[in-house]
Design a protein around this motif. Structure first.
Motif, PDB file in Angstrom:
ATOM      1  N   UNK A  12      38.917  41.277  29.995  1.00  0.00           N
ATOM      2  CA  UNK A  12      39.438  40.972  31.328  1.00  0.00           C
ATOM      3  C   UNK A  12      38.382  40.901  32.423  1.00  0.00           C
TER       4      UNK A  12
ATOM      5  N   UNK B 141      42.266  37.155  31.193  1.00  0.00           N
ATOM      6  CA  UNK B 141      41.625  37.179  29.893  1.00  0.00           C
ATOM      7  C   UNK B 141      40.665  35.996  29.847  1.00  0.00           C
TER       8      UNK B 141
ATOM      9  N   UNK C 224      44.071  40.528  36.658  1.00  0.00           N
ATOM     10  CA  UNK C 224      43.081  40.530  35.579  1.00  0.00           C
ATOM     11  C   UNK C 224      43.377  39.351  34.680  1.00  0.00           C
TER      12      UNK C 224
ATOM     13  N   UNK D  86      47.507  38.676  34.337  1.00  0.00           N
ATOM     14  CA  UNK D  86      48.071  39.984  34.007  1.00  0.00           C
ATOM     15  C   UNK D  86      47.922  40.914  35.198  1.00  0.00           C
TER      16      UNK D  86
END
Lengths: 341, 421
Positions: free
Chosen positions: A272, A262, A260, A246
């Motif tokens: 994150x 997860x 970032x 992300x």
């Protein structure tokens, strides 16, 4: 309890609560007067000229320190970011901001009577407005290509039920040389895992541009998963490269992506961690920041990334080495949306 | 104040508590308890929708976060809230009517969360506060609906729920207005919005404490506690019907998305679409509730789904009339007005009073689970076959489910027909 007692209690409660509510509103509206005074211990801000030309080795960002220049664009030397800062003489305010090579993109709110609307304002090197475009929701990410030719921004659209259900994102790309705007990347063709892909729930966010003014990277989310996509502005196509990425940010040398990720097993509230992905080998390196980072990082040079974390004034900027070594350090307090020029 | 629901409860005759009738010559729309509960909901919705309206802005502009994490968390919260609702209903029924106590705890918990939002500056803390808020909402919903049901007569129950839902929706529409007026008048006034929201929520609790009477237990009710078997048999049909129709109920987000894309509604109006549905819901909830008292709750409930079928049909047309989005939103609001409160009125008829809270919670949870399943399926169908095919499939499924529900024919007017005797 008799009806009379009940009404008395009700009126007393209404009066007491109304007093508290009124005090809160007055307190918040009186802040306008106190804005002119910086808070003790906060960064000092003066006004002056701010330019967006490359090569000054400066950091331009949204100043969040209390005082007359809250939310305005400000600049500090990139080598001494925690020192005094200089805000724009024109008082230009942005929610999110980015700039490169004399082109700036400033995502602003426009106050209406009953609600806010948002727009993306294109700025020249002297921070003069060149054009502005409607943004369909709350602005979140902003980027400009290294050459300054392309600009991109992401907005959150919807969110009509409590605790923010049903958010969707719209990522727009603007060709500043022609003024041609692609309001949402959802009109691009998607190639996922080698096959053409269509999905109603496709959302894009966090565009980052390559130096060739043709390619970009972004996040694609569909079916609860996120992907790193590589986009082609000429063929209007995006291709998935890697999962669980992300808010990508391409390094200046174009070889790595800071993003970032997860991380499984972490709290769903703070999922994150910052990683760097090598685009040649797809090797992932976790960075030394142990907190959950909800920001699109910015490379200060080929060896460090800068990002925001919540702080006393809203947000502070931190820096961490991009190779996984070292430790995070606070770059400056009360700032967000940095751009290195 | 407290109206005995004698005939719908079970076969035993109950007359210990006389129904309080409005004074002769002056017909009141609903009982004072329902009006008080509607006021509580109105006030509470003003409070919670104030926060809803500014929360994304606060996160992004104030704290520099993105609200996307919440979108993904929300499924978890919603599932949790549904479970808490079952617990709330169960707990409210036990010991013979702790509805008010559980409702106060639920409303109170949500009220306390508002000032905590100010102190929570990071995503995990805000997530925790919102989870607590959701718990409060889950706790209070079933006891509140049970209170509405228990304090209205079977003949006026549809109207009671209709008035309650209309007041609830009025609050939801007012909340964002209040929030933005405060933001306009202040400088970075998120703290003011949260504080005012807290005060408003607290006022809701005060009104609840003062003006909603405590349900007394079945002490004056000579009937024994209903046996477990009766309880579940009474629940099966309403739950089955609500669940079946829920399976073909496409979530609002999809409806607005198709509306925007198929009918070419400009993007900047996207955020206004839910307001159209809410406005229609507000206007029609009471009249359709009244209608359900006349012709029976199930026909109105099924009719609401026919309105939803109309929504699907209009979305499938290629017509580009400027009036079409308005008609779609009107029908969508009609669907809610004819189903949301009406289902509670319909289900109440078959559930013994001492199980009203847990019974209504089961029906609501069944419906919510079915709708969640429909959302997942619809999203997958849209991806696989495109929006038109997915919507056509949903329409066909809805026709089948409506037909099935008509065949199941739940008892519609037990009060007058003694069908549940």
């Amino acid at each position: 309890m008799t009806t009379r007692t009940k009404l008395t209690v009700l009126i007393a409660a209404v009066l007491a609560l109304a007093a508290v509510a009124t005090a809160a509103v007055l307190h918040a509206s009186a802040r306008a007067d106190r804005r002119d005074r910086a808070r003790p211990g906060g960064p000092a801000v003066t006004t002056g000229e701010v330019q967006l030309r490359a090569g000054g080795h400066r950091l331009v960002f949204r100043n969040m320190a209390w005082g007359p220049h809250r939310d305005e664009l400000a600049t500090t030397p990139a080598g001494a970011p925690s020192g005094p800062r200089r805000a724009t003489a024109t008082g230009l305010k942005c929610l999110r901001f980015y700039a490169a090579s004399g082109t700036g993109i400033c995502l602003q709110s426009v106050h209406g009577t009953l609600s806010d609307t948002y727009r993306a304002t294109l700025l020249d090197a002297n921070l003069r407005e060149k054009a502005h475009y409607p943004v369909p929701g709350i602005p979140s990410r902003a980027r400009v290509s290294p050459s300054g030719r392309y600009a991109a921004w992401t907005a959150f659209v919807g969110g009509d039920s409590y605790a923010g259900t049903d958010f969707s994102t719209r990522a727009a790309i603007l060709d500043t040389s022609t003024g041609k705007l692609t309001p949402t990347l959802e009109t691009y063709r998607i190639v996922k895992d080698g096959h053409p892909y269509r999905a109603a729930d496709a959302n894009f966010w966090g565009v980052t541009f390559a130096a060739d003014d043709r390619h970009f990277y972004a996040t694609l989310a569909t079916h609860g998963r996120t992907y790193l996509v590589r986009g082609d502005l000429r063929t209007r196509t995006v291709t998935t490269l890697h999962g669980n990425v992300e808010c990508p940010s391409l390094s200046p040398d174009g070889t790595r992506i800071a993003y970032k990720k997860r991380v499984p097993g972490l709290s769903a509230d703070a999922p994150w961690r910052l990683y760097v992905l090598d685009l040649a080998t797809f090797h992932e390196t976790p960075l030394a920041e142990s907190r959950s980072v909800d920001d699109q990082a910015v490379w200060s040079d080929d060896g460090h990334v800068t990002y925001a974390l919540p702080g006393d004034y809203g947000a502070d900027l931190y820096s961490v080495p991009a190779d996984g070594s070292g430790a995070p350090s606070r770059l400056l307090t009360a700032g967000v949306s940095p751009a290195y020029l | 104040m407290y109206v005995a629901d004698s005939r719908a409860s079970n076969s035993a005759p109950v007359s210990a508590e006389p129904a309080v009738r409005p004074p002769a010559g002056r017909r009141r729309a609903v009982g004072s308890t329902v009006f008080a509960l509607g006021t509580v909901s109105l006030i509470t919705d003003v409070s919670s929708e104030m926060v809803t309206a500014v929360l994304p802005l606060y996160l992004v502009a104030g704290l520099g976060l993105s609200p996307l994490g919440f979108g993904l968390l929300d499924g978890v919260y919603n599932g949790f809230s549904a479970l808490v609702r079952l617990v709330g209903g169960r707990f409210a029924d036990s010991g013979g009517g702790r509805h008010k106590t559980v409702a106060v705890i639920g409303y109170g918990l949500s009220a306390l969360c508002k000032p905590l939002l100010l102190l929570a500056g990071t995503l995990p803390l805000i997530g925790a506060v919102l989870a607590a808020d959701r718990t409060g909402k889950g706790l209070r919903t079933a006891p509140r609906d049970a209170l509405i049901s228990l304090s209205s007569t079977p003949e006026t129950r549809g109207r009671a729920f209709g008035v309650h839902r209309a007041m609830d929706t009025a609050g939801a529409l007012l909340g964002p207005l209040v929030a933005f007026v405060i933001l306009r008048r202040t400088v970075d006034g998120y703290d003011a919005v949260f504080t005012v929201s807290f005060c408003v929520a607290l006022l809701g609790v005060v009104v609840l404490l003062l003006f909603v009477p405590r349900t007394r237990g079945p002490a004056p009710d000579p009937a024994p506690r209903s046996p477990e078997g009766l309880h579940w048999r009474m629940l099966v049909r309403p739950t089955a019907c609500a669940t079946l129709l829920g399976l073909a109920t496409v979530s609002d987000a999809f409806v607005y998305l198709v509306l925007q894309r198929q009918l070419g509604v400009p993007e900047r109006w996207f955020a206004l679409l839910p307001l159209g549905t809410a406005a229609a819901f507000l206007l029609l909830a009471a009249p359709l509730g009244r209608l359900s008292d006349r012709v029976g709750a199930w026909p109105v409930f099924v009719g609401g789904h026919v309105a939803l079928l109309g929504v699907y049909a209009l979305l499938l047309t290629h017509a580009h009339s400027p009036a079409l989005p308005c008609v779609v939103l009107l029908l969508h609001g009609t669907f809610y007005a004819a189903t949301d409160g009406v289902l509670m009125a319909a289900a109440s008829a078959g559930i013994p009073r001492d199980r009203r809270g847990s019974g209504l919670a089961v029906v609501q949870t069944g419906q919510a689970a079915a709708r969640f399943g429909c959302s997942l399926g619809f999203g997958a169908a849209w991806t696989a076959w495109g929006d038109r095919t997915a919507l056509s499939a949903a329409a066909v499924l809805l026709v089948v489910c409506v037909a099935a529900v008509c065949a199941l024919r739940p008892t519609t007017r037990p009060a007058s027909t003694k069908a549940n005797a």
